[in-house]
Design an enzyme around this catalytic site. Structure first.
Site, PDB file in Angstrom:
ATOM      1  CE  LYS A 128      36.846  31.244  42.275  1.00 15.53           C
ATOM      2  NZ  LYS A 128      36.320  30.470  43.247  1.00 15.53           N
ATOM      3  CE1 TYR A 151      38.355  34.960  41.198  1.00 15.36           C
ATOM      4  CE2 TYR A 151      38.123  35.283  38.887  1.00 15.36           C
ATOM      5  CZ  TYR A 151      37.766  35.082  40.237  1.00 15.36           C
ATOM      6  OH  TYR A 151      36.537  34.467  40.322  1.00 15.36           O
ATOM      7  N   GLY A 184      27.936  37.075  50.651  1.00 10.83           N
ATOM      8  CA  GLY A 184      28.491  37.782  49.628  1.00 10.83           C
ATOM      9  C   GLY A 184      27.471  37.914  48.563  1.00 10.83           C
ATOM     10  CG  PHE A 185      26.371  39.601  44.024  1.00 10.53           C
ATOM     11  CD1 PHE A 185      25.008  39.803  44.158  1.00 10.53           C
ATOM     12  CD2 PHE A 185      27.068  39.565  42.846  1.00 10.53           C
ATOM     13  CE1 PHE A 185      24.392  40.010  42.792  1.00 10.53           C
ATOM     14  CE2 PHE A 185      26.014  39.448  41.877  1.00 10.53           C
ATOM     15  CZ  PHE A 185      24.985  40.039  41.739  1.00 10.53           C
ATOM     16  CB  ILE A 186      27.114  34.440  43.976  1.00 13.22           C
ATOM     17  CG1 ILE A 186      27.267  35.200  42.711  1.00 13.22           C
ATOM     18  CG2 ILE A 186      26.526  33.252  43.378  1.00 13.22           C
ATOM     19  CD1 ILE A 186      28.512  34.763  41.809  1.00 13.22           C
TER      20      ILE A 186
END
Length: 337
Positions: free
Chosen positions: A157, A153, A11-13
């Site tokens: 979290k 979402y 993924g991006f991070i």
């Protein structure tokens, strides 16, 4: 060589963190579902880059498949786990909430079970600024109550944070949750604002601007973010002997080796100014499709990063114009624009 298990490594991070950790001399075990939420070719490209380092190994699997995750964890026996994998996207959670239930709740539980069994030195897990929900006192402080999430979402979290606290308390598992604030940068996700805005501007297509541009975001450059995570690896929470021992600025739990840390640029930028900076870098004018606020969105985010600075001596500092410059340069090169 210390070994770190990174979920969401393609993924991006996760890609940027894995790359940073490899440069720092860690061995990195990557785990990713390679889902098609966005173009898988971008994830494959990130994996290819990481696999050029002999100390990186890539494994494909879903967090929800406990046996696959557990067998790999037990075989690799990492010292530290950094859990970044999740079903991402605030707006997509309006369309497909079950994907968030499966990945963000069941998947995170499976990661925590592995961490408990391994008794890792430190479990670090990604949360989000979205948990602040309807809170209006800014900059957002980790010690605030976060009981008003505006999307499913955000709710998943927030649930992850509560789940992690219980495991930290029950099993004396050192755990750090970090809350991200609008991360951007090269090799970013196509569903995020900077990517969509840059693509639209360069292609001469209209871009959607919600709340008619009257929104503020604490844009955090990805390199700053992963540097913060790297430094937090060594800021291992310890259960305090007395509540009075906890510093005033600290979110450390009085009954567990657990804390929450904001990682943000501590600077709110108006959305329309963000667009103007992209226009300047692309040397083209945007066609704006001005829309009303979207369901579940918030008018502003802004991080108080005092705790991060106190724990690590570091505070994100990349100016948004410089970050946009780096992204647009990558975008032009990657897509040959």
């Amino acid at each position: 060589m210390r070994k770190i298990f990174v979920t969401g490594s393609a993924g991006f991070i996760g890609f940027h963190l894995s790359q940073f950790l490899l440069r720092e001399g860690f061995a990195v075990v990557g785990f990713d579902g390679m889902t098609d939420y966005y173009d898988v070719r971008l994830k494959e490209k990130r994996n290819q880059i990481l696999l050029q380092n002999e100390h990186f190994s890539a494994h494909i699997g879903m967090l929800e498949d406990f046996d696959v995750l557990h067998d790999l964890m037990m075989a690799e026996r990492p010292d530290i786990i950094v859990h970044l994998a999740a079903q991402a996207g605030v707006r997509y959670s309006l369309e497909n909430p079950r994907a968030y239930l499966n990945s963000n709740i069941t998947g995170t539980f499976n990661v925590m079970e592995c961490a408990r069994e391994l008794a890792v030195d430190h479990l670090l897990m990604a949360s989000t600024s979205s948990v602040y929900g309807a809170n209006v006192d800014m900059p957002f402080d980790e010690r605030e109550k976060c009981d008003t999430p505006l999307t499913f979402y955000a709710a998943t979290k927030k649930a992850n944070e509560a789940m992690a606290h219980s495991y930290s308390h029950l099993w004396n598992l050192p755990t750090t949750m970090f809350r991200f604030f609008t991360v951007y940068g090269p090799l970013g996700r196509p569903d995020m604002a900077l990517f969509k805005f840059t693509k639209g501007i360069l292609e001469g297509e209209p871009i959607d601007i919600y709340n008619r541009g009257k929104m503020y975001r604490d844009f955090t450059y990805v390199t700053d973010l992963v540097r913060g995570i790297r430094l937090l690896l060594d800021a291992v929470p310890k259960r305090p002997k007395r509540k009075e021992d906890i510093a005033e600025y600290d979110s450390l739990s009085p009954i567990a080796p657990y804390r929450v840390v904001n990682i943000g640029n501590s600077d709110k930028v108006k959305l329309i100014d963000f667009v103007r900076a992209i226009e300047a870098e692309c040397e083209r004018e945007a066609k704006l499709n001005l829309l009303e606020m979207q369901k579940g969105d918030v008018p502003a985010t802004w991080a108080n990063a005092t705790l991060l600075k106190e724990l690590t001596g570091y505070r994100p500092e990349t100016d948004v114009r410089e970050g946009i410059k780096q992204f647009v340069a990558w975008y032009r090169d990657y897509y040959q624009v």
